[in-house]
Design a protein around this motif. Sequence first.
Motif, PDB file in Angstrom:
ATOM      1  N   THR A   1       0.831  -1.209   0.000  1.00  0.00           N
ATOM      2  CA  THR A   1       0.000   0.000   0.000  1.00  0.00           C
ATOM      3  C   THR A   1       0.867   1.261   0.000  1.00  0.00           C
ATOM      4  N   GLY A   2       1.775   1.299  -0.981  1.00  0.00           N
ATOM      5  CA  GLY A   2       2.585   2.499  -1.199  1.00  0.00           C
ATOM      6  C   GLY A   2       1.907   3.393  -2.223  1.00  0.00           C
ATOM      7  N   ASN A   3       2.716   4.105  -2.994  1.00  0.00           N
ATOM      8  CA  ASN A   3       2.157   5.062  -3.972  1.00  0.00           C
ATOM      9  C   ASN A   3       1.226   4.376  -4.971  1.00  0.00           C
TER      10      ASN A   3
ATOM     11  N   ASP B   1       0.093  -4.778   3.899  1.00  0.00           N
ATOM     12  CA  ASP B   1       1.434  -4.216   3.715  1.00  0.00           C
ATOM     13  C   ASP B   1       2.308  -4.750   4.834  1.00  0.00           C
ATOM     14  N   ILE B   2       3.599  -4.845   4.556  1.00  0.00           N
ATOM     15  CA  ILE B   2       4.534  -5.275   5.601  1.00  0.00           C
ATOM     16  C   ILE B   2       4.485  -4.277   6.757  1.00  0.00           C
ATOM     17  N   ASN B   3       4.173  -3.036   6.417  1.00  0.00           N
ATOM     18  CA  ASN B   3       3.952  -1.988   7.411  1.00  0.00           C
ATOM     19  C   ASN B   3       2.448  -1.955   7.721  1.00  0.00           C
TER      20      ASN B   3
ATOM     21  N   LYS C   1       0.710  -0.966  10.186  1.00  0.00           N
ATOM     22  CA  LYS C   1       0.175   0.272  10.744  1.00  0.00           C
ATOM     23  C   LYS C   1      -0.261   1.206   9.603  1.00  0.00           C
ATOM     24  N   ARG C   2       0.566   1.249   8.562  1.00  0.00           N
ATOM     25  CA  ARG C   2       0.222   2.097   7.432  1.00  0.00           C
ATOM     26  C   ARG C   2      -1.059   1.612   6.751  1.00  0.00           C
ATOM     27  N   ALA C   3      -1.153   0.277   6.563  1.00  0.00           N
ATOM     28  CA  ALA C   3      -2.353  -0.279   5.902  1.00  0.00           C
ATOM     29  C   ALA C   3      -3.612   0.073   6.703  1.00  0.00           C
TER      30      ALA C   3
ATOM     31  N   ASN D   1      10.637   0.680  -5.716  1.00  0.00           N
ATOM     32  CA  ASN D   1      10.400   1.408  -6.972  1.00  0.00           C
ATOM     33  C   ASN D   1      11.700   2.027  -7.449  1.00  0.00           C
ATOM     34  N   GLN D   2      11.669   2.590  -8.676  1.00  0.00           N
ATOM     35  CA  GLN D   2      12.900   3.120  -9.280  1.00  0.00           C
ATOM     36  C   GLN D   2      13.381   4.368  -8.557  1.00  0.00           C
ATOM     37  N   GLU D   3      14.691   4.401  -8.275  1.00  0.00           N
ATOM     38  CA  GLU D   3      15.328   5.649  -7.821  1.00  0.00           C
ATOM     39  C   GLU D   3      15.672   6.429  -9.095  1.00  0.00           C
TER      40      GLU D   3
ATOM     41  N   ASP E   1      16.646  -2.842 -13.129  1.00  0.00           N
ATOM     42  CA  ASP E   1      17.554  -2.769 -11.977  1.00  0.00           C
ATOM     43  C   ASP E   1      16.890  -3.260 -10.682  1.00  0.00           C
ATOM     44  N   LEU E   2      15.561  -3.340 -10.679  1.00  0.00           N
ATOM     45  CA  LEU E   2      14.837  -3.696  -9.442  1.00  0.00           C
ATOM     46  C   LEU E   2      14.673  -5.202  -9.261  1.00  0.00           C
ATOM     47  N   ILE E   3      15.098  -5.956 -10.275  1.00  0.00           N
ATOM     48  CA  ILE E   3      14.714  -7.367 -10.372  1.00  0.00           C
ATOM     49  C   ILE E   3      15.063  -8.196  -9.134  1.00  0.00           C
TER      50      ILE E   3
ATOM     51  N   GLY F   1      -1.356   7.328 -13.036  1.00  0.00           N
ATOM     52  CA  GLY F   1      -1.613   6.650 -14.318  1.00  0.00           C
ATOM     53  C   GLY F   1      -1.789   5.152 -14.106  1.00  0.00           C
ATOM     54  N   ILE F   2      -0.854   4.536 -13.367  1.00  0.00           N
ATOM     55  CA  ILE F   2      -0.946   3.085 -13.152  1.00  0.00           C
ATOM     56  C   ILE F   2      -2.173   2.748 -12.303  1.00  0.00           C
ATOM     57  N   GLY F   3      -2.532   3.628 -11.369  1.00  0.00           N
ATOM     58  CA  GLY F   3      -3.744   3.384 -10.567  1.00  0.00           C
ATOM     59  C   GLY F   3      -4.975   3.253 -11.462  1.00  0.00           C
TER      60      GLY F   3
HETATM   61  P1  NAD Z   1       6.337   2.294  -2.496  1.00  0.00           P
HETATM   62  O1  NAD Z   1       7.691   2.168  -1.894  1.00  0.00           O
HETATM   63  O2  NAD Z   1       5.593   3.569  -2.339  1.00  0.00           O
HETATM   64  O3  NAD Z   1       5.391   1.127  -1.961  1.00  0.00           O
HETATM   65  C1  NAD Z   1       5.800  -0.194  -1.864  1.00  0.00           C
HETATM   66  C2  NAD Z   1       5.068  -0.802  -0.689  1.00  0.00           C
HETATM   67  O4  NAD Z   1       5.390  -2.195  -0.656  1.00  0.00           O
HETATM   68  C3  NAD Z   1       5.481  -0.200   0.663  1.00  0.00           C
HETATM   69  O5  NAD Z   1       4.330   0.264   1.355  1.00  0.00           O
HETATM   70  C4  NAD Z   1       6.163  -1.360   1.395  1.00  0.00           C
HETATM   71  O6  NAD Z   1       5.966  -1.330   2.797  1.00  0.00           O
HETATM   72  C5  NAD Z   1       5.470  -2.549   0.738  1.00  0.00           C
HETATM   73  N1  NAD Z   1       6.217  -3.800   0.867  1.00  0.00           N
HETATM   74  C6  NAD Z   1       7.528  -4.019   0.672  1.00  0.00           C
HETATM   75  N2  NAD Z   1       7.818  -5.309   0.899  1.00  0.00           N
HETATM   76  C7  NAD Z   1       6.662  -5.922   1.229  1.00  0.00           C
HETATM   77  C8  NAD Z   1       6.310  -7.242   1.573  1.00  0.00           C
HETATM   78  N3  NAD Z   1       7.229  -8.229   1.642  1.00  0.00           N
HETATM   79  N4  NAD Z   1       5.032  -7.508   1.853  1.00  0.00           N
HETATM   80  C9  NAD Z   1       4.080  -6.542   1.819  1.00  0.00           C
HETATM   81  N5  NAD Z   1       4.354  -5.268   1.503  1.00  0.00           N
HETATM   82  C10 NAD Z   1       5.629  -4.961   1.216  1.00  0.00           C
HETATM   83  O7  NAD Z   1       6.510   1.935  -4.060  1.00  0.00           O
HETATM   84  P2  NAD Z   1       5.492   2.335  -5.218  1.00  0.00           P
HETATM   85  O8  NAD Z   1       5.867   3.658  -5.759  1.00  0.00           O
HETATM   86  O9  NAD Z   1       4.119   2.081  -4.759  1.00  0.00           O
HETATM   87  O10 NAD Z   1       5.911   1.259  -6.324  1.00  0.00           O
HETATM   88  C11 NAD Z   1       5.600  -0.106  -6.155  1.00  0.00           C
HETATM   89  C12 NAD Z   1       6.049  -0.875  -7.381  1.00  0.00           C
HETATM   90  O11 NAD Z   1       5.225  -0.529  -8.520  1.00  0.00           O
HETATM   91  C13 NAD Z   1       7.502  -0.585  -7.814  1.00  0.00           C
HETATM   92  O12 NAD Z   1       8.130  -1.777  -8.217  1.00  0.00           O
HETATM   93  C14 NAD Z   1       7.310   0.350  -9.006  1.00  0.00           C
HETATM   94  O13 NAD Z   1       8.415   0.340  -9.880  1.00  0.00           O
HETATM   95  C15 NAD Z   1       6.074  -0.251  -9.630  1.00  0.00           C
HETATM   96  N6  NAD Z   1       5.375   0.569 -10.614  1.00  0.00           N
HETATM   97  C16 NAD Z   1       4.835  -0.088 -11.658  1.00  0.00           C
HETATM   98  C17 NAD Z   1       4.173   0.615 -12.656  1.00  0.00           C
HETATM   99  C18 NAD Z   1       3.610  -0.147 -13.825  1.00  0.00           C
HETATM  100  O14 NAD Z   1       3.251   0.438 -14.855  1.00  0.00           O
HETATM  101  N7  NAD Z   1       3.502  -1.456 -13.717  1.00  0.00           N
HETATM  102  C19 NAD Z   1       4.050   2.007 -12.557  1.00  0.00           C
HETATM  103  C20 NAD Z   1       4.586   2.651 -11.446  1.00  0.00           C
HETATM  104  C21 NAD Z   1       5.277   1.920 -10.471  1.00  0.00           C
END
Ligand code: NAD
Length: 302
Positions: free
Chosen positions: A10-12, A35-37, A39-41, A82-84, A91-93, A227-229
């Motif tokens: 439940t990140g971005n 989410d692993i966090n 509290k955030r979820a 996610n990408q830096e 690179d995230l693989i 956009g992805i949402g």
């Molecule tokens: P983020 O860091 O905001 O969120 C990631 C979430 O994953 C965090 O809340 C983290 O606590 C949680 N997490 C990490 N490990 C976990 C686990 N083992 N179990 C449960 N939760 C866990 O990142 P984001 O910006 O939301 O991006 C997430 C992914 O989506 C990235 O890989 C990013 O590159 C990808 N992304 C894909 C597209 C697409 O078109 N497919 C577009 C944008 C981003």
Amino acid sequence: MKNKVVIIGTGNVGLSYAYALINQPSYVNELVLIDINQKRAIGEAMDLNHGMPFGPNHILIKAGDYEDCQNADIVCICAGANQEVGETRLDLINKNCVVFAEVIRQVMEHGFKGIFLVATNPVDIMTFYTWQLSGLAHNRVIGSGTTLDTARLRYELGQATGISPKNIHAYVIGEHGDSEFVPWSSVIAGAQPITDFLANDQLTTIEERVRTAAYHIINAKGNTSYGIGMCLVKITNAILNDQNLILSVSCYDKINNLYLGMPAIINREGIKQKIKLTLTSSEENKLTNSIKTLKNAINSTK
Ligand code: NAD
């Protein structure tokens, strides 16, 4: 029908998907956030619930755990790094394979029988990995693939032609990444070839802008999410409402034993059928190159 969706991560991205789900008519009745966090979820579920009285849906939203996957229709994975700035998706693989090994194990141990929808990058590799680890049929494991790139392409073509993007039939195919490309020979506005509206150099500029969009957005704001949402909602509704909608999702390619972005018909079964594109020889070469990129990435995974 329950129409239950579980979002893991439940990140971005996960939250933009959830927020888009509650803001537009959707077929979801129950939404669970993991989410692993934790509290955030919990906080995110509370916040989303408070918006519900002013939205078009009545969805039961809660923070949950892996037990919730047992009777879920869709588990959408947005967890992981996610990408830096300056990083490619590939690179995230290794980081995200570690996350997925744990996440998929837990989902399957709780008896999940629905459809996986994967958004985490590199999405084609993570979808392939999900299919391998879950043991589900390949039509029930879907990646967002080049859905987002296709949306970006249609937006750009709409801007350049002055025609609604909804009337432009165009797809980005291949890897959701640097080797993706547009098979321009099949792009039409209404029923007219796109080349009747735009010159070749304009098409080249648009394709480049689409391919590099994520880098520009990440440079400017650190991540991409809205956009992805919207794309994930489109795929979710196509599944839950059995829409037979054509979207360029990441689907299984039996010949090459990998997943990559291709237009496909999406319905309650997941991927019903891939759409065959007639490619020119130069487009075939680009597809071969994208497949090679993905194969190398799979082979290099530690
Ligand atoms: P983020 O860091 O905001 O969120 C990631 C979430 O994953 C965090 O809340 C983290 O606590 C949680 N997490 C990490 N490990 C976990 C686990 N083992 N179990 C449960 N939760 C866990 O990142 P984001 O910006 O939301 O991006 C997430 C992914 O989506 C990235 O890989 C990013 O590159 C990808 N992304 C894909 C597209 C697409 O078109 N497919 C577009 C944008 C981003």
